[in-house]
Design a protein around this motif. Structure first.
Motif, PDB file in Angstrom:
ATOM      1  N   ARG A  73       6.214  -5.108  -3.519  1.00 32.75           N
ATOM      2  CA  ARG A  73       7.255  -4.180  -3.968  1.00 32.75           C
ATOM      3  C   ARG A  73       8.200  -4.842  -4.958  1.00 32.75           C
ATOM      4  O   ARG A  73       9.016  -4.170  -5.573  1.00 32.75           O
ATOM      5  CB  ARG A  73       8.053  -3.664  -2.759  1.00 32.75           C
ATOM      6  CG  ARG A  73       7.228  -2.804  -1.831  1.00 32.75           C
ATOM      7  CD  ARG A  73       7.918  -2.600  -0.509  1.00 32.75           C
ATOM      8  NE  ARG A  73       8.046  -3.872   0.207  1.00 32.75           N
ATOM      9  CZ  ARG A  73       8.526  -3.982   1.440  1.00 32.75           C
ATOM     10  NH1 ARG A  73       8.933  -2.922   2.087  1.00 32.75           N
ATOM     11  NH2 ARG A  73       8.602  -5.154   2.020  1.00 32.75           N
ATOM     12  N   ARG A  74       8.121  -6.166  -5.075  1.00 30.28           N
ATOM     13  CA  ARG A  74       9.007  -6.885  -5.988  1.00 30.28           C
ATOM     14  C   ARG A  74       8.269  -7.115  -7.303  1.00 30.28           C
ATOM     15  O   ARG A  74       7.514  -8.064  -7.445  1.00 30.28           O
ATOM     16  CB  ARG A  74       9.455  -8.208  -5.356  1.00 30.28           C
ATOM     17  CG  ARG A  74      10.396  -7.982  -4.176  1.00 30.28           C
ATOM     18  CD  ARG A  74      10.586  -9.240  -3.361  1.00 30.28           C
ATOM     19  NE  ARG A  74      11.192 -10.333  -4.101  1.00 30.28           N
ATOM     20  CZ  ARG A  74      12.513 -10.556  -4.172  1.00 30.28           C
ATOM     21  NH1 ARG A  74      13.356  -9.781  -3.529  1.00 30.28           N
ATOM     22  NH2 ARG A  74      12.983 -11.545  -4.872  1.00 30.28           N
ATOM     23  N   LEU A  75       8.525  -6.226  -8.252  1.00 28.35           N
ATOM     24  CA  LEU A  75       7.772  -6.240  -9.504  1.00 28.35           C
ATOM     25  C   LEU A  75       7.876  -7.576 -10.232  1.00 28.35           C
ATOM     26  O   LEU A  75       6.887  -8.058 -10.791  1.00 28.35           O
ATOM     27  CB  LEU A  75       8.265  -5.102 -10.412  1.00 28.35           C
ATOM     28  CG  LEU A  75       7.534  -4.969 -11.755  1.00 28.35           C
ATOM     29  CD1 LEU A  75       6.066  -4.678 -11.539  1.00 28.35           C
ATOM     30  CD2 LEU A  75       8.182  -3.883 -12.594  1.00 28.35           C
ATOM     31  N   GLY A  76       9.033  -8.178 -10.207  1.00 28.44           N
ATOM     32  CA  GLY A  76       9.206  -9.466 -10.890  1.00 28.44           C
ATOM     33  C   GLY A  76       8.301 -10.527 -10.302  1.00 28.44           C
ATOM     34  O   GLY A  76       7.718 -11.339 -11.029  1.00 28.44           O
ATOM     35  N   ASP A  77       8.174 -10.541  -8.977  1.00 27.65           N
ATOM     36  CA  ASP A  77       7.317 -11.522  -8.316  1.00 27.65           C
ATOM     37  C   ASP A  77       5.843 -11.222  -8.597  1.00 27.65           C
ATOM     38  O   ASP A  77       5.039 -12.130  -8.811  1.00 27.65           O
ATOM     39  CB  ASP A  77       7.556 -11.514  -6.801  1.00 27.65           C
ATOM     40  CG  ASP A  77       8.922 -12.070  -6.441  1.00 27.65           C
ATOM     41  OD1 ASP A  77       9.679 -12.449  -7.363  1.00 27.65           O
ATOM     42  OD2 ASP A  77       9.243 -12.120  -5.238  1.00 27.65           O
ATOM     43  N   VAL A  78       5.493  -9.938  -8.601  1.00 25.63           N
ATOM     44  CA  VAL A  78       4.108  -9.543  -8.882  1.00 25.63           C
ATOM     45  C   VAL A  78       3.705 -10.032 -10.273  1.00 25.63           C
ATOM     46  O   VAL A  78       2.636 -10.629 -10.454  1.00 25.63           O
ATOM     47  CB  VAL A  78       3.949  -8.006  -8.787  1.00 25.63           C
ATOM     48  CG1 VAL A  78       2.583  -7.576  -9.308  1.00 25.63           C
ATOM     49  CG2 VAL A  78       4.145  -7.538  -7.349  1.00 25.63           C
ATOM     50  N   ILE A  79       4.565  -9.809 -11.243  1.00 23.98           N
ATOM     51  CA  ILE A  79       4.264 -10.230 -12.619  1.00 23.98           C
ATOM     52  C   ILE A  79       4.189 -11.753 -12.699  1.00 23.98           C
ATOM     53  O   ILE A  79       3.320 -12.298 -13.359  1.00 23.98           O
ATOM     54  CB  ILE A  79       5.311  -9.650 -13.598  1.00 23.98           C
ATOM     55  CG1 ILE A  79       5.110  -8.140 -13.701  1.00 23.98           C
ATOM     56  CG2 ILE A  79       5.207 -10.326 -14.974  1.00 23.98           C
ATOM     57  CD1 ILE A  79       6.172  -7.421 -14.496  1.00 23.98           C
TER      58      ILE A  79
ATOM     59  N   PRO B 104       3.704   2.859  -1.606  1.00 28.80           N
ATOM     60  CA  PRO B 104       3.602   3.574  -0.337  1.00 28.80           C
ATOM     61  C   PRO B 104       4.514   2.958   0.708  1.00 28.80           C
ATOM     62  O   PRO B 104       4.817   1.772   0.656  1.00 28.80           O
ATOM     63  CB  PRO B 104       2.132   3.410   0.054  1.00 28.80           C
ATOM     64  CG  PRO B 104       1.643   2.237  -0.717  1.00 28.80           C
ATOM     65  CD  PRO B 104       2.477   2.162  -1.969  1.00 28.80           C
ATOM     66  N   ASP B 105       4.953   3.758   1.650  1.00 31.24           N
ATOM     67  CA  ASP B 105       5.903   3.305   2.665  1.00 31.24           C
ATOM     68  C   ASP B 105       5.148   2.975   3.951  1.00 31.24           C
ATOM     69  O   ASP B 105       5.093   3.763   4.881  1.00 31.24           O
ATOM     70  CB  ASP B 105       6.949   4.402   2.909  1.00 31.24           C
ATOM     71  CG  ASP B 105       8.123   3.875   3.706  1.00 31.24           C
ATOM     72  OD1 ASP B 105       8.272   2.639   3.795  1.00 31.24           O
ATOM     73  OD2 ASP B 105       8.882   4.700   4.242  1.00 31.24           O
TER      74      ASP B 105
ATOM     75  N   SER C  73       3.665  -6.013   7.025  1.00 31.15           N
ATOM     76  CA  SER C  73       2.790  -7.041   6.446  1.00 31.15           C
ATOM     77  C   SER C  73       1.878  -6.475   5.357  1.00 31.15           C
ATOM     78  O   SER C  73       1.366  -7.206   4.520  1.00 31.15           O
ATOM     79  CB  SER C  73       1.957  -7.709   7.541  1.00 31.15           C
ATOM     80  OG  SER C  73       1.007  -6.801   8.061  1.00 31.15           O
ATOM     81  N   ARG C  74       1.676  -5.153   5.356  1.00 24.94           N
ATOM     82  CA  ARG C  74       0.800  -4.558   4.337  1.00 24.94           C
ATOM     83  C   ARG C  74       1.433  -4.580   2.948  1.00 24.94           C
ATOM     84  O   ARG C  74       0.761  -4.334   1.955  1.00 24.94           O
ATOM     85  CB  ARG C  74       0.446  -3.127   4.723  1.00 24.94           C
ATOM     86  CG  ARG C  74      -0.440  -3.073   5.949  1.00 24.94           C
ATOM     87  CD  ARG C  74      -0.903  -1.674   6.248  1.00 24.94           C
ATOM     88  NE  ARG C  74      -1.788  -1.136   5.214  1.00 24.94           N
ATOM     89  CZ  ARG C  74      -2.246   0.107   5.191  1.00 24.94           C
ATOM     90  NH1 ARG C  74      -1.897   0.942   6.137  1.00 24.94           N
ATOM     91  NH2 ARG C  74      -3.047   0.518   4.231  1.00 24.94           N
ATOM     92  N   HIS C  75       2.736  -4.818   2.889  1.00 31.76           N
ATOM     93  CA  HIS C  75       3.399  -4.911   1.589  1.00 31.76           C
ATOM     94  C   HIS C  75       3.161  -6.263   0.931  1.00 31.76           C
ATOM     95  O   HIS C  75       3.461  -6.440  -0.238  1.00 31.76           O
ATOM     96  CB  HIS C  75       4.910  -4.699   1.741  1.00 31.76           C
ATOM     97  CG  HIS C  75       5.277  -3.278   2.035  1.00 31.76           C
ATOM     98  ND1 HIS C  75       5.070  -2.253   1.137  1.00 31.76           N
ATOM     99  CD2 HIS C  75       5.837  -2.708   3.125  1.00 31.76           C
ATOM    100  CE1 HIS C  75       5.495  -1.112   1.680  1.00 31.76           C
ATOM    101  NE2 HIS C  75       5.956  -1.360   2.878  1.00 31.76           N
ATOM    102  N   PHE C  76       2.614  -7.201   1.694  1.00 31.62           N
ATOM    103  CA  PHE C  76       2.462  -8.554   1.168  1.00 31.62           C
ATOM    104  C   PHE C  76       1.019  -8.831   0.751  1.00 31.62           C
ATOM    105  O   PHE C  76       0.075  -8.305   1.338  1.00 31.62           O
ATOM    106  CB  PHE C  76       2.909  -9.581   2.211  1.00 31.62           C
ATOM    107  CG  PHE C  76       4.409  -9.594   2.371  1.00 31.62           C
ATOM    108  CD1 PHE C  76       5.182 -10.500   1.664  1.00 31.62           C
ATOM    109  CD2 PHE C  76       5.036  -8.675   3.201  1.00 31.62           C
ATOM    110  CE1 PHE C  76       6.561 -10.489   1.794  1.00 31.62           C
ATOM    111  CE2 PHE C  76       6.419  -8.658   3.328  1.00 31.62           C
ATOM    112  CZ  PHE C  76       7.174  -9.573   2.618  1.00 31.62           C
ATOM    113  N   ALA C  77       0.897  -9.670  -0.275  1.00 34.93           N
ATOM    114  CA  ALA C  77      -0.406 -10.133  -0.728  1.00 34.93           C
ATOM    115  C   ALA C  77      -0.302 -11.644  -0.919  1.00 34.93           C
ATOM    116  O   ALA C  77       0.784 -12.176  -1.112  1.00 34.93           O
ATOM    117  CB  ALA C  77      -0.783  -9.467  -2.037  1.00 34.93           C
ATOM    118  N   VAL C  78      -1.449 -12.326  -0.860  1.00 30.46           N
ATOM    119  CA  VAL C  78      -1.469 -13.763  -1.103  1.00 30.46           C
ATOM    120  C   VAL C  78      -2.043 -14.011  -2.491  1.00 30.46           C
ATOM    121  O   VAL C  78      -3.113 -13.501  -2.833  1.00 30.46           O
ATOM    122  CB  VAL C  78      -2.301 -14.498  -0.032  1.00 30.46           C
ATOM    123  CG1 VAL C  78      -2.415 -15.984  -0.372  1.00 30.46           C
ATOM    124  CG2 VAL C  78      -1.681 -14.301   1.338  1.00 30.46           C
TER     125      VAL C  78
END
Ligand SMILES: [Zn+2]
Length: 58
Positions: A39-45, A17-18, A23-28
């Motif tokens: 949004r950065r799939l590599g970092d999420v994985i 989602p846009d 800050s809503r794009h970030f998670a801890v």
């Protein structure tokens, strides 16, 4: 996880989602405590790997 693999995934187009609020794009991460961009799939994985280290900050 190979570093180049993560960069490759990070370059993939995000279908998330846009949010107006950036800050809503970030998670801890609950494991290492580092904030990451969902949004950065590599970092999420990366942050889903058991026993991982925080990513190097550029
Ligand atoms: Zn983490």
């Amino acid at each position: 996880m190979i570093h180049d693999d993560r960069e490759w995934r990070n370059a993939l187009r995000s279908e998330g989602p846009d949010y107006e609020d950036e800050s809503r794009h970030f998670a801890v991460c609950e494991d290492c405590g580092q904030a990451f961009d969902r949004r950065r799939l590599g970092d999420v994985i990366h942050h889903q790997q058991p026993g991982h280290e925080p990513l190097p900050v550029s």
